[in-house]
Scaffold this motif. Structure first.
Motif, PDB file in Angstrom:
ATOM      1  N   ARG A  93       0.837  -1.191   0.000  1.00  0.00           N
ATOM      2  CA  ARG A  93       0.000   0.000   0.000  1.00  0.00           C
ATOM      3  C   ARG A  93       0.880   1.252   0.000  1.00  0.00           C
ATOM      4  N   PRO A  94       0.570   2.242  -0.840  1.00  0.00           N
ATOM      5  CA  PRO A  94       1.368   3.477  -0.828  1.00  0.00           C
ATOM      6  C   PRO A  94       1.371   4.120   0.551  1.00  0.00           C
ATOM      7  N   VAL A  95       2.463   4.808   0.851  1.00  0.00           N
ATOM      8  CA  VAL A  95       2.557   5.500   2.133  1.00  0.00           C
ATOM      9  C   VAL A  95       2.925   6.956   1.895  1.00  0.00           C
ATOM     10  N   LEU A  96       2.135   7.855   2.473  1.00  0.00           N
ATOM     11  CA  LEU A  96       2.437   9.283   2.447  1.00  0.00           C
ATOM     12  C   LEU A  96       3.228   9.627   3.702  1.00  0.00           C
ATOM     13  N   LEU A  97       4.391  10.228   3.509  1.00  0.00           N
ATOM     14  CA  LEU A  97       5.182  10.706   4.631  1.00  0.00           C
ATOM     15  C   LEU A  97       4.946  12.214   4.757  1.00  0.00           C
ATOM     16  N   VAL A  98       4.315  12.619   5.853  1.00  0.00           N
ATOM     17  CA  VAL A  98       3.906  14.009   6.023  1.00  0.00           C
ATOM     18  C   VAL A  98       4.879  14.721   6.950  1.00  0.00           C
ATOM     19  N   ALA A 144      14.111   3.666  -1.142  1.00  0.00           N
ATOM     20  CA  ALA A 144      15.169   2.805  -1.673  1.00  0.00           C
ATOM     21  C   ALA A 144      15.308   1.501  -0.889  1.00  0.00           C
ATOM     22  N   LEU A 145      14.898   1.510   0.372  1.00  0.00           N
ATOM     23  CA  LEU A 145      14.970   0.301   1.185  1.00  0.00           C
ATOM     24  C   LEU A 145      13.909  -0.717   0.808  1.00  0.00           C
ATOM     25  N   ASP A 146      12.853  -0.270   0.125  1.00  0.00           N
ATOM     26  CA  ASP A 146      11.770  -1.165  -0.273  1.00  0.00           C
ATOM     27  C   ASP A 146      10.991  -0.496  -1.393  1.00  0.00           C
ATOM     28  N   THR A 147      11.169  -0.992  -2.592  1.00  0.00           N
ATOM     29  CA  THR A 147      10.526  -0.379  -3.758  1.00  0.00           C
ATOM     30  C   THR A 147       9.205  -1.061  -4.118  1.00  0.00           C
ATOM     31  N   SER A 148       8.651  -1.855  -3.198  1.00  0.00           N
ATOM     32  CA  SER A 148       7.442  -2.608  -3.507  1.00  0.00           C
ATOM     33  C   SER A 148       6.192  -1.738  -3.532  1.00  0.00           C
ATOM     34  N   ARG A 149       6.267  -0.508  -2.979  1.00  0.00           N
ATOM     35  CA  ARG A 149       5.129   0.405  -2.977  1.00  0.00           C
ATOM     36  C   ARG A 149       5.667   1.829  -3.001  1.00  0.00           C
ATOM     37  N   PRO A 150       4.861   2.768  -3.481  1.00  0.00           N
ATOM     38  CA  PRO A 150       5.331   4.156  -3.530  1.00  0.00           C
ATOM     39  C   PRO A 150       5.470   4.775  -2.133  1.00  0.00           C
ATOM     40  N   VAL A 151       6.512   5.565  -1.956  1.00  0.00           N
ATOM     41  CA  VAL A 151       6.684   6.397  -0.777  1.00  0.00           C
ATOM     42  C   VAL A 151       6.569   7.840  -1.257  1.00  0.00           C
ATOM     43  N   VAL A 152       5.565   8.548  -0.788  1.00  0.00           N
ATOM     44  CA  VAL A 152       5.249   9.873  -1.312  1.00  0.00           C
ATOM     45  C   VAL A 152       5.460  10.916  -0.219  1.00  0.00           C
ATOM     46  N   GLN A 173      -1.737  17.496  -2.600  1.00  0.00           N
ATOM     47  CA  GLN A 173      -1.009  17.121  -3.814  1.00  0.00           C
ATOM     48  C   GLN A 173      -0.471  15.696  -3.712  1.00  0.00           C
ATOM     49  N   GLY A 174      -0.024  15.301  -2.518  1.00  0.00           N
ATOM     50  CA  GLY A 174       0.444  13.938  -2.330  1.00  0.00           C
ATOM     51  C   GLY A 174      -0.667  12.926  -2.515  1.00  0.00           C
ATOM     52  N   VAL A 175      -1.843  13.233  -1.975  1.00  0.00           N
ATOM     53  CA  VAL A 175      -2.992  12.343  -2.146  1.00  0.00           C
ATOM     54  C   VAL A 175      -3.372  12.259  -3.619  1.00  0.00           C
ATOM     55  N   ASP A 176      -3.427  13.415  -4.283  1.00  0.00           N
ATOM     56  CA  ASP A 176      -3.785  13.423  -5.706  1.00  0.00           C
ATOM     57  C   ASP A 176      -2.829  12.563  -6.523  1.00  0.00           C
ATOM     58  N   ARG A 177      -1.562  12.597  -6.196  1.00  0.00           N
ATOM     59  CA  ARG A 177      -0.578  11.802  -6.917  1.00  0.00           C
ATOM     60  C   ARG A 177      -0.906  10.312  -6.808  1.00  0.00           C
ATOM     61  N   CYS A 178      -1.298   9.878  -5.625  1.00  0.00           N
ATOM     62  CA  CYS A 178      -1.629   8.465  -5.435  1.00  0.00           C
ATOM     63  C   CYS A 178      -2.926   8.101  -6.154  1.00  0.00           C
ATOM     64  N   VAL A 179      -3.909   8.987  -6.088  1.00  0.00           N
ATOM     65  CA  VAL A 179      -5.185   8.727  -6.747  1.00  0.00           C
ATOM     66  C   VAL A 179      -4.996   8.633  -8.255  1.00  0.00           C
TER      67      VAL A 179
END
Length: 343
Positions: A31-36, A58-66, A79-85
């Motif tokens: 699942r993508p993760v947003l770092l706020v 870089a430690l885990d490329t299995s899901r987006p880190v935004v 904007q971070g949410v929009d990117r994932c959507v």
């Protein structure tokens, strides 16, 4: 006094000693993760969060880190949410890259997530915990303090018994978060052999940093070690270095050293991984008993019921993300009069 650049070199040396291959536990979901992050007008501070997110990715490329920011700079949370959507995701983990659970964590980020939910009703947000007080962060500071015993950083061989730690927090309008700073500083000091630890803040609450130095000198130390309790550099960390330099000039008889911010430390990535897994397993828990937002909400509702699913404090209150030029808590009397008011 050791300069800011020398202190940064110390950070690099200390982190290299603990930067062997980081073994992160596997994620149950991709699942993508947003770092706020909080956000900063300081270019170095902004870049630090972006670098932190890139290293975690870089430690885990299995899901987006935004990476995104609550205020002061972009990309914003929206904007971070929009990117994932735009990439088709409808389940998002959201992690506050914040040390303690103060207003931003309890109040402002959740307001932004409510806004995003209205804009994207098909998206489910899984809001995680702040870093808090954890064994990994305690180990981080203890490892750095161990380095300061070496002749390279302690050429006079000053004993820990003649050294005072000065722990500098950001400062918050949330008494609960300020109390956690004292708790963490005390735990770092316990059993360390240092003469004592004094706690101060760079803004909002009291005692301020100058008062912290005054209290530290009451013990007649030969050495004062300043610990800025910050994740990343920025205007406030640079201010801490400036004040430390001024204090060294005024009291040259005391050896003064200012450690750097925590930065891209392996222990932080391990803690962050734990927080991410908590959101995926539905195990996020927060201690709300002493939260002034909860107490105010309970008083208005006439009950003490409170959901912990995403810690929704005061969602009816807007926040324009602007800060007054005048410090409303400049004087302790003003601080004590206002601190338990909500918002």
């Amino acid at each position: 006094m050791i300069s800011e650049q020398q202190s940064t070199n110390l950070l690099t040396i200390a982190d290299q000693l603990t930067s062997q291959a980081i073994a992160l536990p596997p994620l149950p979901l991709h699942r993508p993760v947003l770092l706020v992050g909080h956000g900063s007008r300081d270019a170095d501070g902004r870049q630090s969060l972006l670098d932190f997110a890139a290293a975690y990715q870089a430690l885990d490329t299995s899901r987006p880190v935004v990476p995104c920011f609550l205020e002061l700079t972009e990309p914003s949370i929206q904007q971070g949410v929009d990117r994932c959507v735009e990439q088709g995701y409808t389940d998002l983990s959201v992690l506050p890259i914040l040390l303690f659970a103060a207003r931003h964590n309890k109040f402002d980020v959740t307001n932004e997530l409510d806004r995003a939910r209205q804009r994207h009703p098909q998206v489910t947000f899984h809001y995680g915990r702040h870093f808090g007080i954890t064994p990994g962060i305690l180990d981080l500071w203890r490892s750095r303090l161990d380095q300061l015993d070496q002749p390279q950083w302690n050429p006079q061989g000053i004993d820990r018994a003649d050294t005072v730690l000065l722990f500098v927090g950001r400062g918050s309008s949330d008494p609960d978060a300020n109390g956690d700073v004292f708790k963490l500083a005390r735990i770092v000091w316990e059993g360390s052999g240092y003469q004592t630890v004094e706690i101060c803040f760079i803004g909002i609450t009291h005692p301020r940093m100058e008062e912290g130095f005054r209290r530290a000198r009451l013990y007649n130390p030969k050495r004062i070690i300043v610990l800025p309790y910050f994740l990343f550099t920025g205007a406030l960390v640079k201010k801490i270095f400036d004040i430390t330099a001024q204090q060294q000039d005024q009291h040259p008889e005391i050896s003064t050293l200012c450690l750097p911010e925590m930065g891209l430390h392996p222990q932080l990535f391990s803690v962050l991984r734990d927080r991410e897994i908590e959101t995926q397993l539905g195990q996020v828990q927060m201690n709300c008993e002493m939260c002034k937002f909860r107490l105010a909400a309970a008083g208005q509702a006439g009950e003490h019921g409170h959901s912990h699913d995403h810690h929704p404090h005061g969602h009816d209150h807007g926040h324009g993300h602007s800060h007054a030029a005048v410090d409303p808590y400049a004087e302790p009397a003003q601080y004590h009069q206002k601190i338990w008011q909500v918002p």
